[in-house]
Design a protein around this motif. Structure first.
Motif, short mmCIF file in Angstrom:
data_model
loop_
_atom_site.label_atom_id
_atom_site.label_comp_id
_atom_site.label_asym_id
_atom_site.label_seq_id
_atom_site.Cartn_x
_atom_site.Cartn_y
_atom_site.Cartn_z
N TYR A 97 84.96 79.64 -10.29
CA TYR A 97 83.63 80.20 -9.99
C TYR A 97 82.70 80.08 -11.19
N GLU A 98 83.15 80.51 -12.36
CA GLU A 98 82.30 80.48 -13.54
C GLU A 98 82.00 79.06 -13.99
N ARG A 99 82.97 78.16 -13.82
CA ARG A 99 82.76 76.76 -14.19
C ARG A 99 81.69 76.12 -13.31
N GLU A 100 81.79 76.34 -12.00
CA GLU A 100 80.81 75.76 -11.09
C GLU A 100 79.46 76.45 -11.21
N LEU A 101 79.46 77.77 -11.44
CA LEU A 101 78.20 78.49 -11.61
C LEU A 101 77.43 77.94 -12.80
N TYR A 102 78.13 77.69 -13.90
CA TYR A 102 77.47 77.16 -15.09
C TYR A 102 76.88 75.78 -14.81
N ARG A 103 77.61 74.96 -14.06
CA ARG A 103 77.10 73.63 -13.72
C ARG A 103 75.84 73.74 -12.87
N LEU A 104 75.87 74.63 -11.88
CA LEU A 104 74.71 74.80 -11.01
C LEU A 104 73.53 75.39 -11.78
#
Length: 274
Positions: A19-26
Motif C-alpha cells: 500500500y505505501e509503496r504504491e501510494l508513494y508512486r501515485l
C-alpha cells in the motif's frame, strides 16, 4: 448510471508495505499532474461525496499530502449563513471554483442538497427538485467552459460504517469527527440510500459522470480513487526549471546577538532521551 463495473471492494485488507509503496508512486504522479495543471493553465475540480465515515477525508489527505497548497486547495464549507441562504443555491460554491492553474478538492459540495439537506429536512421538496433539475445544467456549464470536473462517491457497508464510528468514539484524537449528523446516518441508512439513488439518476451525466469508490478497506479505496483520477486526466510530465543553488558568499563579520537577549522555545525533546 454511467459508472459501470463490479466495484472496487477487493478482498482482504491490503498489507501496509505494498500500500505505501504504491501510494508513494501515485503521489509522485499527482505532483506531475499538479505541475501540468499549473503549466497549462488547467482548472481541475474534484468532488468528494459519500457516506459518513466512508474515507473521503483520509483520501483527500493523501491526494494533497505533497501538493502545493497554493495550487491544490481543499474546500470544506461550513453551514450556510443567513445571507447565503438567500442566494442562488450554487452561488456560494462558485466563488471557490479554481482559476487557471489551480485544483480545487471539494470535501462535500453542492451535493449537500441532494443528501443531508434533503434527508434531514433542511430544504424543502421544491428546493430539492430544483437542485436535481439545475445541477446537471450547472455542471455542463462548467465543463463547457473548460473545467475538468471529476466526481467520486465513496461507499461503505453499514457494518463497516458502524465499526468506524465506534472506533472514533473510543479514540480521543478522533472523537471530534463523530458528529450528531454522523449518528443520524445510522438510523437513516435507507433514507440516505434512496437519496443517493435519486441523485445519481439525475446527475450522472455523460459530461460529468459519477465514479463509485466501493471498498471497506480504506487503503484500497485511496489507491483506487487516485489511480482512477490520474487515468482520466491527459497530463504529461513538465520538465522542472533549471535551478542552481548559488554559492554562499564569504562571511562579512556578522555576529548573532547573545542568546539571553531572546526567548527560545524550551527543548521538550531533551526529556525524551535517556
Amino acid at each position: 448510471m454511467t459508472a459501470k463495473g463490479t466495484g472496487s471492494g477487493g478482498g482482504r485488507k491490503l498489507p501496509r508495505e505494498p500500500y505505501e509503496r504504491e501510494l508513494y508512486r501515485l503521489q509522485s504522479e499527482l505532483v506531475k499532474l499538479q505541475e501540468w495543471v499549473r503549466a497549462e493553465g488547467v482548472r481541475l475540480v474534484i468532488v468528494f461525496e459519500g457516506r459518513d465515515a466512508a474515507g473521503k477525508g483520509g483520501t483527500i489527505k493523501r491526494v494533497t499530502e505533497y501538493l502545493n497548497p497554493r495550487v491544490a486547495r481543499i474546500v470544506a464549507l461550513p453551514r450556510p449563513t443567513e445571507r447565503e441562504r438567500g442566494q442562488w443555491y450554487f452561488q456560494r460554491y462558485v466563488e471557490h471554483l479554481p482559476t487557471t492553474g489551480e485544483i480545487r478538492l471539494f470535501d462535500r459540495s453542492w451535493y449537500n442538497r441532494a443528501g443531508v439537506e434533503h434527508v434531514m429536512g433542511f430544504c424543502t421538496k421544491a428546493e430539492h427538485q430544483r437542485f436535481l433539475h439545475q445541477c446537471p445544467i450547472f455542471e455542463r456549464m462548467l465543463v463547457e467552459d473548460g473545467v475538468l470536473l471529476r466526481k467520486y462517491w465513496f461507499s461503505v457497508s453499514d457494518a463497516e460504517q458502524e465499526r468506524r464510528f465506534r472506533k472514533r468514539l473510543e479514540d480521543p484524537l478522533r472523537r471530534w469527527k463523530l458528529s450528531p449528523m454522523d449518528l443520524e446516518s445510522i438510523t437513516r441508512w435507507e433514507a440516505y440510500s434512496r437519496a443517493k439513488d435519486e441523485m445519481l439518476v439525475h446527475t450522472d451525466i455523460p459530461e460529468a459522470p459519477w465514479h463509485i469508490v466501493e471498498s471497506d478497506d480504506k487503503r484500497r479505496a485511496r489507491l483506487n480513487m487516485i489511480a482512477h483520477l490520474l487515468s482520466t486526466v491527459p497530463y504529461r510530465e513538465v520538465p522542472p526549471p533549471d535551478v542552481t543553488i548559488p554559492p554562499r558568499p564569504p562571511a562579512s563579520g556578522y555576529r548573532r546577538p547573545p542568546k539571553d537577549l531572546q526567548s527560545y522555545v524550551p527543548d521538550h525533546a531533551a526529556g525524551l532521551v535517556e
